[in-house]
Write an enzyme that holds these catalytic residues in place. Structure first.
Site, PDB file in Angstrom:
ATOM      1  CD  GLU A   9      -2.852  -1.204   2.366  1.00 50.48           C
ATOM      2  OE1 GLU A   9      -4.081  -1.006   2.250  1.00 50.48           O
ATOM      3  OE2 GLU A   9      -2.296  -1.461   3.452  1.00 50.48           O
ATOM      4  CD  GLU A  12      -3.676  -6.263   3.732  1.00 54.34           C
ATOM      5  OE1 GLU A  12      -2.840  -5.370   3.937  1.00 54.34           O
ATOM      6  OE2 GLU A  12      -3.739  -6.884   2.638  1.00 54.34           O
TER       7      GLU A  12
END
Length: 268
Positions: free
Chosen positions: A122, A142
């Site tokens: 990210e 995730e």
């Protein structure tokens, strides 16, 4: 906290370039709350220091750029009853983090070697340019951990690659090779690991050849207009373009071309 008081980030400034290194190689540069606090101070300085024209972000060692959130710290926080986070970092240490600094005007280049996973991926997605080694690996795992990519991965990946491809990686946590990232256009260049620093230096030199106000004006215009209709993009107001248009550099560029010499940028 775990009692380790060593700095999490190395920050160096030289020749108009800020070099930011995530410095926890023993844990693959996992990001704990203290690292986020240190990074916030760094990004504040990058934006405010007029001598800095380019920032290069990397991870210490050759095993990882960053594997994202320090899950051991997160587990301890869960045991202490500290509320879990969701999308964004407002109210958390280090806010606004790079992933939410939508007005950062200077270009940031991610130098990725090894793993860029979870929050590390990210972080790279939030940079303007990515140069990766051929052993770089990207993923947003995730979903496999009962989490969500809350630092913008769910949003940025779906904007930067075809939707079906993004959903495949987001919903399964599958890993993406450097070659696949290059094919999707997620990275600017992939080179053998031993050539990575030279490649980053070439990109940095090219960025420094460009007029600093023009670079900031272009970045602002692109990032603010990418999700609005084209007609509105032409009529919008851009602060850094206003500064560039009225700057000495706007005169220097054409003058230097006419005189057959390299421009001398003043950044004003």
């Amino acid at each position: 906290m775990n009692g380790d008081e060593r700095p999490r980030v190395r920050y160096e400034k030289k020749d108009h370039v800020a070099r930011i290194t995530l410095d926890r190689p023993a844990v693959l540069n996992a990001m704990d709350l203290r690292m986020h606090e240190e990074l916030a101070a760094v990004w504040d300085d990058v934006e405010s220091d007029d001598e800095i024209r380019v920032a290069v972000l990397t991870g210490a060692g050759h095993r990882a750029f960053s594997v994202g959130q320090d899950l051991r710290e997160r587990s301890r926080l869960d045991e202490q009853g500290v509320p879990r986070t969701s999308f964004g970092s407002r109210g958390q240490p280090g806010w606004p983090r790079l992933t939410e600094r939508f007005r950062l005007s200077k270009p940031v280049l991610a130098r990725v070697d090894g793993y860029a996973l979870g929050g590390g991926f990210e972080l790279a997605l939030a940079c303007d340019l990515i140069v990766a080694s051929d052993r770089a690996v990207f993923a947003l795992p995730e979903a496999r951990l009962g989490l969500v990519p809350g630092a913008g991965g769910a949003f940025r990946l779906a904007r930067q690659v075809p939707l079906k491809a993004a959903m495949g990686y987001l919903l399964t946590g599958r890993r993406m090779t450097a070659a696949e990232a290059l094919r999707f256009g997620l990275v600017n260049q992939v080179v053998p690991a031993e050539e990575l620093d030279d490649c980053v230096a070439e990109w940095t030199a090219d960025l420094l050849r460009s007029a600093p106000l023009a670079v900031r004006a272009i970045k602002e215009a692109v990032m603010r207009s990418v999700d609005i209709p084209l007609e509105e993009a032409f009529s919008a107001s851009y602060e850094w373009e206003r500064r560039r248009r009225h700057s000495e550099d706007a005169v220097e560029g054409p003058r230097a071309f006419a005189e057959g010499r390299s421009p001398r940028w003043l950044g004003r």
